[in-house]
Scaffold this active site. Structure first.
Site, mmCIF file in Angstrom:
data_model
loop_
_atom_site.group_PDB
_atom_site.id
_atom_site.type_symbol
_atom_site.label_atom_id
_atom_site.label_comp_id
_atom_site.label_asym_id
_atom_site.label_seq_id
_atom_site.Cartn_x
_atom_site.Cartn_y
_atom_site.Cartn_z
ATOM 1 C CG ASP A 166 59.259 10.365 44.812
ATOM 2 O OD1 ASP A 166 58.227 10.403 45.877
ATOM 3 O OD2 ASP A 166 58.993 10.861 43.789
ATOM 4 C CG ASP B 256 52.295 10.829 47.180
ATOM 5 O OD1 ASP B 256 51.455 11.522 47.458
ATOM 6 O OD2 ASP B 256 52.429 10.252 46.232
#
Length: 396
Positions: free
Chosen positions: A116, A175
């Protein structure tokens, strides 16, 4: 042509021109008002968070802003939002808070525990560098890109999203497409050329394995890390393994549109166009274009919406409109405009001083996990602000 027909044609042309001008004026006013609102609203939010935490959501029943540590995947969205607000309003208090929070999350530049880092460091320092051109911000981005690249696994030609878990050997989630932006940007702005190669490899592997024939995306593909063999096609946050989790479709659309921006590879543009077609033609997409949390939840319409998915999709559609023409472009831009207008309306938009200081209401984080259901979420605000900026920059 008869005089009467000429008059009708003339009035029609004038009417179209007037309506277009009127629409532009309304959107210009809406965007200006939204950034002014965001400036004032975030002054409530900044007072509600501890100095060492980042805002994530709001628990209305307790009147409490939910905050997270800096290693949480959303830690970059608050400073990124502040920088976008500052860019439009030039409020010194907003900039001061943006700079404070950048200092807080800077240690993340060496974070390697999951994928992330793009969310954490490019949404924050990327906006800061874009606006200020301060070289120290650029160096932090380049270091962050190097850190993220360590999660690339050559055997599966993809970036490992999470380390081995009970249910997954080598999980890669849709994602992760969003984190490629930092890798390519860094490579093209003085960083290691290998980071762009990694991003391209990941995007190509994801095209190969993540999508169904209708261009909807699985959430999680589980790989054998050493061989790249697909072990399973699963979900973690969607309704079912076979369902189209709404925010995941937004990540996919945004990710491939962004990859086309950097590489001009037509396969990425075609992938984005086909994903957009799946989303916009989906029979369960509501009339107001704010998706239900999962396109395949059988309980639709009696399920939560996801304003964050709408914000992400609207921002992506506005960029996709930059690379397309005619009716196709018009469809993307008008749909994004409709989303922004509806997100700005009473149903999804907070009143000043309410909603914990967040802008949007009615997002859904992880319904199967019983987490963040029908609440404000910091990344919904971020992509909403980004979409407003994009509309202003590209279509006004």
């Amino acid at each position: 042509m008869a005089l009467q027909q000429l008059i009708i044609v003339g009035f029609t042309v004038l009417s179209i021109g007037f309506n277009a001008q009127n629409s532009e004026k309304k959107m210009s006013e809406l965007i200006q008002n939204e950034f002014q609102f965001a400036e004032n609203q975030y002054k409530y939010l900044m007072k509600a968070i501890p100095e060492d935490k980042m805002p994530q959501s709001y628990k209305a029943s307790e009147g409490k802003v939910i905050t997270k540590d800096i290693s949480w995947w959303c830690s970059g969205f608050y400073p990124g939002s502040l920088w976008m607000i500052y860019e439009q309003t030039k409020d010194p208090d907003i900039r001061k808070e943006a700079e404070r929070t950048l200092s807080l999350i800077e240690p993340n530049k060496t974070f390697t525990r999951d994928h992330d880092l793009g969310f954490m460091m490019f949404c924050s320092f990327g906006n800061a560098y874009r606006i200020t051109k301060d070289p120290k911000y650029k160096e932090i981005i380049l270091t962050s890109a190097e850190s993220l690249s360590t999660r690339f696994r050559p055997g599966m030609q993809a970036i490992l999203s999470w380390d081995k878990m009970a249910d997954f050997k080598g999980p890669v989630i849709i994602d992760n497409m969003m984190n490629l932006e930092m890798l390519v940007w860094a490579s093209q702005n003085g960083g290691n050329k290998k980071t762009e190669e990694i991003a391209i490899a990941h995007a190509n592997t994801t095209i190969k394995n993540h999508f169904r024939p209708d261009y909807s995306s699985y959430h999680v593909i589980d790989y054998d890390v050493n061989t790249g063999k697909v072990l399973g096609k699963k979900t973690f946050q969607g309704y079912a393994d076979s369902s189209a989790w709404a925010r995941g479709q937004g990540w996919a659309l945004y990710g491939y549109t962004m990859m086309y921006r950097f590489t001009k590879d037509e396969k990425y543009l075609n992938q984005a166009r086909n994903i957009a077609k799946f989303i916009l033609n989906n029979p369960t997409l509501p009339e107001d274009k704010i998706p239900y949390w999962d396109f395949n939840d059988p309980k639709i319409p009696n399920v939560p919406r996801d304003a964050s998915a709408a914000a992400i999709i609207s921002s992506a559609l506005l960029e996709l409109g930059q690379y397309t023409k005619g009716d196709e472009k018009k469809n993307y831009v008008e749909t994004a405009q409709q989303m922004l207008i509806n997100l700005s309306g009473e149903k999804y938009h907070a009143k000043l001083g309410e909603n914990g200081g967040f802008i949007l209401m009615h997002s859904t984080g992880g319904l199967p996990l019983n987490s963040e259901i029908d609440v404000p979420l910091i990344y919904a605000d971020y992509y909403f602000l980004e979409a407003l900026k994009r509309y202003k920059d590209w279509y006004l």
